[in-house]
Design an enzyme around this catalytic site. Structure first.
Site, PDB file in Angstrom:
ATOM      1  N   LYS A 212      25.914  56.584  19.030  1.00 50.23           N
ATOM      2  CA  LYS A 212      24.894  55.868  19.789  1.00 50.23           C
ATOM      3  C   LYS A 212      25.518  54.694  20.549  1.00 50.23           C
ATOM      4  O   LYS A 212      25.304  54.523  21.734  1.00 50.23           O
ATOM      5  CB  LYS A 212      23.810  55.354  18.842  1.00 50.23           C
ATOM      6  CG  LYS A 212      22.712  54.564  19.520  1.00 50.23           C
ATOM      7  CD  LYS A 212      21.631  54.143  18.546  1.00 50.23           C
ATOM      8  CE  LYS A 212      20.582  53.287  19.250  1.00 50.23           C
ATOM      9  NZ  LYS A 212      19.523  52.846  18.302  1.00 50.23           N
ATOM     10  N   GLU A 218      35.426  54.650  13.404  1.00 52.55           N
ATOM     11  CA  GLU A 218      35.819  55.954  12.862  1.00 52.55           C
ATOM     12  C   GLU A 218      35.752  57.030  13.952  1.00 52.55           C
ATOM     13  O   GLU A 218      36.671  57.832  14.130  1.00 52.55           O
ATOM     14  CB  GLU A 218      34.910  56.353  11.707  1.00 52.55           C
ATOM     15  CG  GLU A 218      34.989  55.449  10.479  1.00 52.55           C
ATOM     16  CD  GLU A 218      33.947  54.355  10.492  1.00 52.55           C
ATOM     17  OE1 GLU A 218      33.553  53.923  11.607  1.00 52.55           O
ATOM     18  OE2 GLU A 218      33.556  53.916   9.403  1.00 52.55           O
ATOM     19  N   GLY A 277      19.698  55.294  14.694  1.00 50.48           N
ATOM     20  CA  GLY A 277      20.728  56.286  14.354  1.00 50.48           C
ATOM     21  C   GLY A 277      20.270  57.255  13.288  1.00 50.48           C
ATOM     22  O   GLY A 277      20.353  58.470  13.447  1.00 50.48           O
ATOM     23  N   ARG A 278      19.666  56.733  12.200  1.00 54.35           N
ATOM     24  CA  ARG A 278      19.266  57.612  11.088  1.00 54.35           C
ATOM     25  C   ARG A 278      17.955  58.327  11.351  1.00 54.35           C
ATOM     26  O   ARG A 278      17.441  59.047  10.515  1.00 54.35           O
ATOM     27  CB  ARG A 278      19.212  56.817   9.802  1.00 54.35           C
ATOM     28  CG  ARG A 278      18.380  55.569   9.873  1.00 54.35           C
ATOM     29  CD  ARG A 278      18.624  54.682   8.662  1.00 54.35           C
ATOM     30  NE  ARG A 278      17.927  53.405   8.787  1.00 54.35           N
ATOM     31  CZ  ARG A 278      18.445  52.350   9.407  1.00 54.35           C
ATOM     32  NH1 ARG A 278      19.677  52.416   9.924  1.00 54.35           N
ATOM     33  NH2 ARG A 278      17.752  51.214   9.517  1.00 54.35           N
ATOM     34  N   GLU A 363      19.635  52.916   3.881  1.00 49.01           N
ATOM     35  CA  GLU A 363      19.999  52.047   5.014  1.00 49.01           C
ATOM     36  C   GLU A 363      18.740  51.468   5.659  1.00 49.01           C
ATOM     37  O   GLU A 363      18.778  50.389   6.261  1.00 49.01           O
ATOM     38  CB  GLU A 363      20.823  52.807   6.048  1.00 49.01           C
ATOM     39  CG  GLU A 363      21.472  51.896   7.092  1.00 49.01           C
ATOM     40  CD  GLU A 363      22.553  52.593   7.910  1.00 49.01           C
ATOM     41  OE1 GLU A 363      22.205  53.195   8.957  1.00 49.01           O
ATOM     42  OE2 GLU A 363      23.729  52.523   7.515  1.00 49.01           O
ATOM     43  N   HIS A 394      24.387  71.768 -14.336  1.00 47.78           N
ATOM     44  CA  HIS A 394      25.651  71.905 -15.077  1.00 47.78           C
ATOM     45  C   HIS A 394      26.522  70.670 -14.920  1.00 47.78           C
ATOM     46  O   HIS A 394      27.726  70.722 -15.168  1.00 47.78           O
ATOM     47  CB  HIS A 394      26.382  73.163 -14.600  1.00 47.78           C
ATOM     48  CG  HIS A 394      25.569  74.399 -14.807  1.00 47.78           C
ATOM     49  ND1 HIS A 394      25.668  75.186 -15.923  1.00 47.78           N
ATOM     50  CD2 HIS A 394      24.582  74.948 -14.051  1.00 47.78           C
ATOM     51  CE1 HIS A 394      24.796  76.188 -15.830  1.00 47.78           C
ATOM     52  NE2 HIS A 394      24.137  76.071 -14.701  1.00 47.78           N
ATOM     53  N   LYS A 522      32.783  45.608   8.092  1.00 48.85           N
ATOM     54  CA  LYS A 522      33.543  46.021   9.273  1.00 48.85           C
ATOM     55  C   LYS A 522      34.376  44.842   9.790  1.00 48.85           C
ATOM     56  O   LYS A 522      35.525  44.977  10.175  1.00 48.85           O
ATOM     57  CB  LYS A 522      32.595  46.478  10.382  1.00 48.85           C
ATOM     58  CG  LYS A 522      31.879  47.787  10.147  1.00 48.85           C
ATOM     59  CD  LYS A 522      30.941  48.074  11.333  1.00 48.85           C
ATOM     60  CE  LYS A 522      30.104  49.308  11.120  1.00 48.85           C
ATOM     61  NZ  LYS A 522      29.137  49.540  12.218  1.00 48.85           N
TER      62      LYS A 522
HETATM   63  O1  F6P Z   1      26.002  52.797   9.254  1.00 49.72           O
HETATM   64  C1  F6P Z   1      25.865  51.912  10.310  1.00 49.72           C
HETATM   65  C2  F6P Z   1      25.550  52.693  11.565  1.00 49.72           C
HETATM   66  O2  F6P Z   1      25.261  51.797  12.603  1.00 49.72           O
HETATM   67  C3  F6P Z   1      24.409  53.666  11.369  1.00 49.72           C
HETATM   68  O3  F6P Z   1      23.146  53.074  11.447  1.00 49.72           O
HETATM   69  C4  F6P Z   1      24.691  54.643  12.468  1.00 49.72           C
HETATM   70  O4  F6P Z   1      23.971  55.856  12.311  1.00 49.72           O
HETATM   71  C5  F6P Z   1      26.195  54.811  12.307  1.00 49.72           C
HETATM   72  O5  F6P Z   1      26.666  53.502  11.953  1.00 49.72           O
HETATM   73  C6  F6P Z   1      26.927  55.362  13.506  1.00 49.72           C
HETATM   74  O6  F6P Z   1      26.682  54.565  14.626  1.00 49.72           O
HETATM   75  P1  F6P Z   1      26.993  55.194  16.104  1.00 49.72           P
HETATM   76  O7  F6P Z   1      26.069  56.378  16.253  1.00 49.72           O
HETATM   77  O8  F6P Z   1      26.694  54.098  17.044  1.00 49.72           O
HETATM   78  O9  F6P Z   1      28.431  55.613  16.109  1.00 49.72           O
END
Ligand code: F6P
Length: 561
Positions: A212, A218, A277-278, A363, A394, A522
Site C-alpha cells: 500500500k 521487507e 491494509g488488513r 492489529e 495432535h 521498525k
Molecule cells: O504491519 C504493519 C503494516 O502497516 C500493516 O498494517 C500492513 O498491512 C503491512 O504493514 C504492509 O504494509 P504495505 O502494504 O504498505 O507494504
C-alpha cells in the site's frame, strides 16, 4: 467517534457493572447444566447470516447475560458507528481517514466522495483495469521475455498485502486455474525469496509488488532482489536489459513510488488510502486471488461479503451475527478472564485463516488507548491462534482439554468437502463436533472411574488412572457451519470477522484502523542495522543488544578464520 469515547468508557458504564454481576452468577454454572436445557437453548442461541449458521449454545452464557451484552452494544452506539462506517466518515480518527473496504464490494452509501474522487467510480475503474489484466494473464496473452505465457505468479508483500491473498488462494485452491502456480513471499529473510525463486522459471514468472505504501522494507528488499534475479536471467538469455518490464506488476496506493521502481503504468493497479491494509483483500491487493480463480470468482467473493454487509446493516442487534461474535468474545475476555482465542477451521484449505485473523483482530484491536487518547481500562483483542482440524488435535488439544485454562474456541466446518475423497469428510465433521462437545461437557471422576472399571481394570489401577482421565469441560466454543467452502462463503466469513472487530472496537472505544504499535520496532531496527552489519556495539545503550551483536560478530569471525 465512539459514544463511549465522547461520554463514558465502557468499563465505567452501568452495562459493564451489570455484566460483572452476570459473570459472578454464571461463573460457577457448568456448561453441562446450561446444555441440559436441550433444544430450547440451542434454538435461542443460534444465529445465522448469509451462508453461515452459528451455534453459541456451548458458550457460558444464558439469555439474561446475552441480553445484558446486547444492552452494552446498544449503549456503545453500534448502529450509529456502523452508519458512519458505511457513509465514508473519517472513522480512522488518528489518520483522519475513512475506512471504506465495504465500498469495494458495493456496500457503501451511494455518492460518497473522498477528496473530490467519487468512490464508486474510482473502484469501478480500478476493477475494470484489473479485470483486463487478469483475463489476459489467465488466457496466456501476456508473455515473458522468451515469448512464453506467464504461469508463475510471485506475490511480494507482507501483512495485509500478503495474508489475505495468501489465505484466500489456498482456501479456494479447488477453484483455481491449474496451470497457474501462485507463490507468496513476505519475509525479509532471504530464505523465503530464494527458496521460492528456485521453483520459478524466470521467463514465465510474473512478480507482483504488493505494498500500500510502497515503503515497507521487507517488500522493497524482496522486489530489488527479484529485479536483479530477472535481469540476470535476461542477460543470460542474451537479451537486452528491460525486456522483462512487463513481468512486474504492482498493487499500491503510492503510484509515484511504483513508477520510480520502474513498473509501467499499465501494470500498476491502484487502491486508495481509505482501504486499510488488513481490510484490503477486496481491492487490487486481491490480484493473486483474481488470477487464481478469475474475475467471476472474485466477484463471488465480493458478493459473499456484500451479503454480510447487508445483514450487518439491517439485522436487529438481537439477530446480528457480527454483533454476537463480538459480544461473546468480550464476554469471554473481559468478564470470564480468557486471554486467547483459538480458531479451529476443520478445513485444510482454511489452514491459513488463523494467521489472517491474527492480523485482522490483533492489529486492529490490540490497543490499550481509546480513540480519544484515554486508557481503555480493560483487556482488548485476545491472542488469536489456531490450526486446521484435525491436525491441531495432535498438538495442542491436550492443553485445551486438561490444561485448566479458559480458551474459547471457534470451530468452522462445511457440510460438503471441497476435495471429496470417500471416507474423509464425514470423519472430519465427526471429529469437529466431538471435540466441541468433549470440551464443553468434560468427564467427571465418577465417569472416568466407572469407565475404567467397566474396562476390567482392578480397583488399584482404576484409582491410579482415574484422575488422569478427568476432563474438566466447561471450555466454551462457537461452531460456524456453511454448506461448502466457496468464494462466496469465504467472502462472507471474512466480512463477518471484519464487522466483529469493528463492533468490539466501538464498544472498547478504540480506533481499529490504525497501527501505531508497529512503528517503534521498525525505527530501532533502522538504527541497529549499521551496527549489526559492522559488528560494532557502540553506541548502543542496552547491554543485552550489545552482547547479542558481539556474539554475532564473534561467530562470523569464526567463519572468516
Ligand atoms: O504491519 C504493519 C503494516 O502497516 C500493516 O498494517 C500492513 O498491512 C503491512 O504493514 C504492509 O504494509 P504495505 O502494504 O504498505 O507494504
Amino acid at each position: 467517534m465512539s459514544e463511549f469515547a465522547a461520554e463514558t468508557r465502557a468499563v465505567d458504564s452501568a452495562c459493564w457493572q451489570a455484566l460483572r454481576r452476570h459473570a459472578e452468577r454464571l461463573g460457577s454454572v457448568p456448561l453441562r447444566a446450561l446444555l441440559a436445557e436441550g433444544d430450547v437453548r440451542v434454538e435461542r442461541l443460534h444465529c445465522a447470516a448469509g451462508p453461515w449458521h452459528a451455534d453459541f449454545s456451548k458458550q457460558r452464557i444464558d439469555e439474561s447475560s446475552l441480553a445484558a451484552l446486547l444492552a452494552l452494544a446498544r449503549a456503545a452506539g453500534i448502529e450509529g458507528r456502523r452508519d458512519q462506517l458505511f457513509a465514508g466518515e473519517r472513522v480512522n480518527v488518528t489518520e483522519d481517514r475513512a475506512a471504506l473496504h465495504v465500498a469495494l464490494r458495493g456496500s457503501a452509501d451511494p455518492g460518497i466522495q473522498v477528496e473530490g474522487v467519487d468512490v464508486a467510480d474510482d473502484i469501478a475503474g480500478s476493477f475494470a483495469k484489473l479485470g483486463e489484466f487478469v483475463e489476459a494473464v489467465r488466457a496466456g496473452r501476456i508473455t515473458g521475455y522468451s515469448g512464453r505465457p506467464l504461469r508463475h505468479i510471485v506475490n511480494l508483500g507482507i501483512g495485509g498485502s500478503d495474508l489475505g491473498p495468501r489465505m484466500a488462494v489456498r482456501a479456494l485452491r479447488a477453484h483455481s486455474l491449474p496451470e497457474l502456480r501462485l507463490h507468496f513471499v513476505a519475509n525479509l529473510d532471504g530464505a523465503d525469496l530464494a527458496s521460492t525463486l528456485a521453483h520459478c522459471p524466470a521467463a514465465e514468472t510474473l512478480v507482483i509488488v504488493a505494498s500500500k505504501t510502497f515503503t515497507t522494507q521487507e517488500t522493497l528488499a524482496n522486489a530489488r532482489s527479484v529485479r536483479a534475479w530477472l535481469e540476470q536471467a535476461v542477460t543470460a538469455a542474451g537479451l537486452p536489459a528491460g525486456v522483462a518490464t512487463n513481468q512486474f506488476a504492482s498493487v499500491t496506493a503510492n503510484l509515484d513510488r511504483a513508477r520510480e521502481f520502474g513498473i509501467p503504468d499499465a501494470c500498476i493497479f491502484p487502491f486508495r488510502d481509505w482501504v486499510g491494509g488488513r481490510y484490503s483483500l477486496w481491492s487490487s491487493v486481491g490480484l493473486p486471488l483474481a488470477l487464481a480463480i478469475g474475475m467471476n470468482g472474485f466477484a463471488q467473493l465480493l458478493a459473499g461479503a456484500a451479503a454480510i454487509d447487508h445483514h450487518f446493516r439491517s439485522a436487529p442487534l438481537e439477530a446480528n451475527l457480527p454483533v454476537w461474535l463480538a459480544l461473546i468474545d468480550i464476554w469471554n475476555l473481559d468478564f470470564l478472564g480468557a486471554e486467547s482465542h483459538a480458531m479451529l477451521p476443520y478445513s485444510d484449505s482454511l489452514a491459513l485463516l488463523p494467521a489472517y485473523l491474527q492480523q485482522l483482530e490483533m492489529e486492529s484491536n490490540g490497543k490499550s488507548v481509546r480513540a480519544d487518547g484515554t486508557p481503555v481500562g480493560c483487556p482488548t483483542a485476545p491472542v488469536i491462534w489456531g490450526e486446521a482440524g484435525t491436525v491441531g488435535q495432535h498438538s495442542f488439544y491436550q492443553l485445551l482439554h486438561q490444561g485448566g485454562r479458559l480458551i474459547p474456541c471457534d470451530f468452522i466446518a462445511f457440510a460438503e468437502a471441497d476435495f471429496d475423497l470417500p471416507g474423509h469428510h464425514d470423519a472430519l465433521l465427526a471429529h469437529c463436533l466431538a471435540q466441541s462437545a468433549a470440551l464443553a461437557l468434560g468427564k467427571t471422576l465418577a465417569e472416568a472411574t466407572s469407565e475404567l472399571s467397566a474396562a476390567g481394570h482392578d480397583p488399584a489401577t482404576v484409582a491410579r488412572l482415574a484422575p488422569h482421565k478427568v476432563f474438566p469441560g466447561n471450555q466454551p466454543s462457537t461452531t460456524l457451519i456453511a454448506h461448502r467452502l466457496t468464494a462466496e462463503s469465504l467472502g462472507a466469513l471474512i466480512a463477518l470477522h471484519e464487522h466483529k472487530v469493528f463492533v468490539q472496537a466501538a464498544i472498547w472505544g478504540l480506533n481499529p484502523f490504525d497501527q501505531w504499535g508497529v512503528e517503534y520496532g521498525k525505527v530501532l531496527a533502522a538504527r541497529l542495522l549499521p551496527q549489526v552489519a559492522a559488528g560494532r556495539t557502540d553506541p548502543i545503550e542496552d547491554a543485552s543488544t550489545r552482547a547479542a551483536i558481539a556474539i554475532i560478530a564473534a561467530l562470523r569471525a569464526r567463519r572468516r578464520s
